[in-house]
Every structure is written in structure tokens, then in C-alpha cells.
Scaffold this active site. Structure first.
Site, PDB file in Angstrom:
ATOM      1  N   SER A   1       0.762   4.967 -12.351  1.00  0.00           N
ATOM      2  CA  SER A   1       0.161   5.510 -13.367  1.00  0.00           C
ATOM      3  C   SER A   1       0.777   5.323 -14.867  1.00  0.00           C
ATOM      4  O   SER A   1       0.132   4.655 -15.405  1.00  0.00           O
ATOM      5  CB  SER A   1      -0.761   6.865 -13.144  1.00  0.00           C
TER       6      SER A   1
ATOM      7  N   THR B   1      -2.587  13.321  -8.305  1.00  0.00           N
ATOM      8  CA  THR B   1      -2.266  13.021  -7.127  1.00  0.00           C
ATOM      9  C   THR B   1      -1.947  14.055  -5.767  1.00  0.00           C
ATOM     10  O   THR B   1      -2.369  15.308  -6.467  1.00  0.00           O
ATOM     11  CB  THR B   1      -1.594  12.137  -7.393  1.00  0.00           C
TER      12      THR B   1
ATOM     13  N   LYS C   1      -5.596  17.868  -5.226  1.00  0.00           N
ATOM     14  CA  LYS C   1      -7.144  17.272  -5.490  1.00  0.00           C
ATOM     15  C   LYS C   1      -7.562  18.466  -5.203  1.00  0.00           C
ATOM     16  O   LYS C   1      -8.838  18.565  -5.982  1.00  0.00           O
ATOM     17  CB  LYS C   1      -7.319  16.024  -4.334  1.00  0.00           C
TER      18      LYS C   1
ATOM     19  N   GLY D   1      -7.557   9.234   8.657  1.00  0.00           N
ATOM     20  CA  GLY D   1      -7.150  10.350   7.611  1.00  0.00           C
ATOM     21  C   GLY D   1      -8.575  11.356   7.221  1.00  0.00           C
ATOM     22  O   GLY D   1      -9.816  10.562   7.683  1.00  0.00           O
TER      23      GLY D   1
ATOM     24  N   GLY E   1      -8.941  14.544   1.167  1.00  0.00           N
ATOM     25  CA  GLY E   1      -9.527  14.573   0.051  1.00  0.00           C
ATOM     26  C   GLY E   1      -9.790  13.163  -0.090  1.00  0.00           C
ATOM     27  O   GLY E   1     -10.465  13.099  -0.741  1.00  0.00           O
TER      28      GLY E   1
ATOM     29  N   TYR F   1       0.773   1.810  -1.154  1.00  0.00           N
ATOM     30  CA  TYR F   1       1.327   0.857  -1.786  1.00  0.00           C
ATOM     31  C   TYR F   1       2.224   1.035  -1.483  1.00  0.00           C
ATOM     32  O   TYR F   1       2.990  -0.290  -2.654  1.00  0.00           O
ATOM     33  CB  TYR F   1       0.045   1.098  -2.878  1.00  0.00           C
TER      34      TYR F   1
END
Length: 293
Positions: free
Chosen positions: A26, A72, A76, A139, A142, A233
Site C-alpha cells: 500500500s 488490514t 477490520k 473462508g 471479514g 498475493y
């Protein structure tokens, strides 16, 4: 005492918070956007766990020049309880991944948003997905809530959510109902069969958590023409992405979702700054060395 220079640049602040946070891309994405937009804003990655979140938020409220937070895991859900206001979608999801910080003259006001939803939907649209008739979410946390909302945004009417403890994820059914999407909670032992029957799969699992499922799919001779979005990722490709690709499917890296949600975060942090969304997305792609979207 000299008067302040009204033309002096004000340095804004923003950050991504979570734990662990060292892997986050980010800061690269936001820095590229702010250079393009000529916005004087520092953006850092700050290690914050659930125990220290309350104190961190108090510090934000008492410190100058904050414009926003990217939130993150694992913060959350906890952040949703600490903001002053949330937009409607964040209220439905009970999950906040973006906080806009504003000074209303009487102190800082924190408003929660969920840009993961836009990230999921736009990443899938960019891969050619325009609807999802047989959708599966892996999953129940959140990010799964955001995946359900993203599927609803694409016009899906139902989704199967594969979880280890369905009773602990019952809230996802309520979220689906509020968004007009029927959620069927499926136990993890049915994950392989669920994935094989799907046209869209969204894995919201942590890195490497889907590796055993990937092995099961490979051993079964799995073939597909569907699309997988794996929100993890790093490392890439993940084992499940590699299995999906070798089976004939389309894979969408979690980095695509991160890019699209980051574009939306920049818009929320600086709503009065004219922005070309495509231009912002392109410089973000350049910043992390991926092809322009």
C-alpha cells in the site's frame, strides 16, 4: 510572533495499519498516486495489533494532519466499532478497511468505509467476469463479507461460502440477505466439490491456507473454465492459483483487488482533488511492476 504563511504546503498523513504489515504494498501504491495528483501526503505502514488499536486511534484523534487509514487484518472488524460513523455498506458488513479522518472544527471525526467491495468487483470485471451464477467464497472472515458484497454488486443471486465452522459464520447469511444474495454455508470437507462446480471462486484465506485444497484439486484431475480471485498475493502464484491455472481456469491475483480498492481509498482521502481513476490506477501498476490494467 510572525503570521503563518498561507501559501505554505500542509503535509498530510495517511497510513496502512495491521499485523503483520511489513509485506504491504500500500505505501508504494499511495505514494505513486499522490505524486501524480501533486498531493503533499506521507503514507507509511504501521504495525498495529488488536491490543494496541484503541491507543493508536486515540493518537490519531489527537495528532494533526491525518487524512486516512487503510486497515488490514486483523483489525477490520475492531475498527468498525471505533469509528464515529460508517457508510451504509460498512454498517451492513460490520467490517471497515478504510477510515477517512476529518477535522470538523471541534475535533477529529472518523468515518468508516469498505473499499474491499469495489476491489473485489472491479478486479473480477477487469478479468472479464460480468456475472456469477455459481459463486464460491473460501473462508468466513471479514474479507469474505466484502466478497459477498462484491458478488452482489456483480448481480449474483447466491453464493456458497466454504468455512470450517459454519456456526461461527452465521452472520454472513444475514449480510447476504440484506444485500439480496442467498448465502449457503458449506463445511470445509466439501471445499473441493464446491470449487469444481463453480464459475467464480474467491479465496479470502490467508497465504498458504488453501495449499491442501490445491493439492486435492490437482490429485482429482480438476478441470475448469471458471475464474479464481485469490486475495492473497504473497507468495504469487499461490498453490491454489497455480492449480486453477493448470486446470484451464482464469486467475485474478489479489494484487488486482488491492489496486482497485486503493484507487477508491485515494478518492475518499482527497475528495476535493480532481482525479482520473484510470491514470491513478496506471501509476499504481507502475509502482509495483505489474502491467497497466
Amino acid at each position: 510572533m510572525p503570521s503563518p504563511d498561507p501559501t505554505a504546503a500542509r503535509v498530510f498523513r495517511a497510513a496502512v495499519i495491521g499485523s503483520p504489515i511489513g509485506h504491504s504494498k500500500s505505501p508504494l501504491l499511495h505514494a505513486a498516486a499522490y505524486r501524480l495528483l501533486d498531493v503533499d501526503c506521507s503514507y507509511s505502514a504501521i504495525e498495529v495489533d488488536e491490543e494496541s488499536l484503541d491507543a493508536f486511534v486515540r493518537d490519531v484523534r489527537s495528532s494533526p494532519h491525518w487524512r486516512g487509514l487503510s486497515v488490514t487484518m486483523p483489525l477490520k472488524s475492531a475498527m468498525a466499532r471505533l469509528v464515529d460513523h460508517s457508510d451504509h455498506l460498512s454498517q451492513v458488513l460490520g467490517v471497515v478497511n478504510t477510515v477517512v479522518v476529518e477535522d470538523d472544527g471541534g475535533g477529529c471525526v472518523l468515518t468508516g468505509h469498505n473499499t474491499d467491495v469495489v476491489g473485489v468487483a472491479n478486479a473480477l470485471i477487469g478479468a472479464g467476469v460480468d456475472t456469477a451464477e455459481r459463486a464460491v467464497v473460501l473462508g468466513g472472515g471479514g474479507t469474505a463479507a466484502a466478497a459477498i458484497a462484491g458478488l452482489a454488486r456483480l448481480g449474483a443471486s447466491s453464493a456458497r461460502v466454504v468455512v470450517r465452522r459454519p456456526e461461527a459464520s452465521a452472520g454472513l447469511g444475514r449480510i447476504g440477505a440484506e444485500l439480496g444474495l442467498d448465502v449457503d454455508l458449506v463445511e470445509w470437507r466439501s471445499a473441493g466439490a464446491a470449487v469444481q462446480s463453480a464459475d467464480v471462486v474467491i479465496s479470502t484465506l490467508p497465504p498458504r491456507a488453501a495449499d491442501p485444497l490445491a493439492g486435492e484439486l490437482v490429485d482429482s484431475g480438476f478441470r475448469t473454465q471458471g475464474t479464481l480471485l485469490d486475495v492473497a498475493y504473497d507468495p504469487w502464484p499461490s498453490a491454489i492459483a497455480a492449480a486453477f491455472s493448470s486446470a484451464g481456469g482464469t486467475i485474478v491475483p489479489g494484487l488486482d483487488m488491492l489496486l482497485h480498492q486503493a484507487v477508491e481509498q485515494v478518492r475518499l482521502f482527497f475528495p476535493d482533488t480532481p482525479q482520473d481513476r484510470a491514470g491513478v490506477l496506471n501509476v499504481m501498476c507502475d509502482a509495483v511492476g505489474v502491467p497497466r490494467r
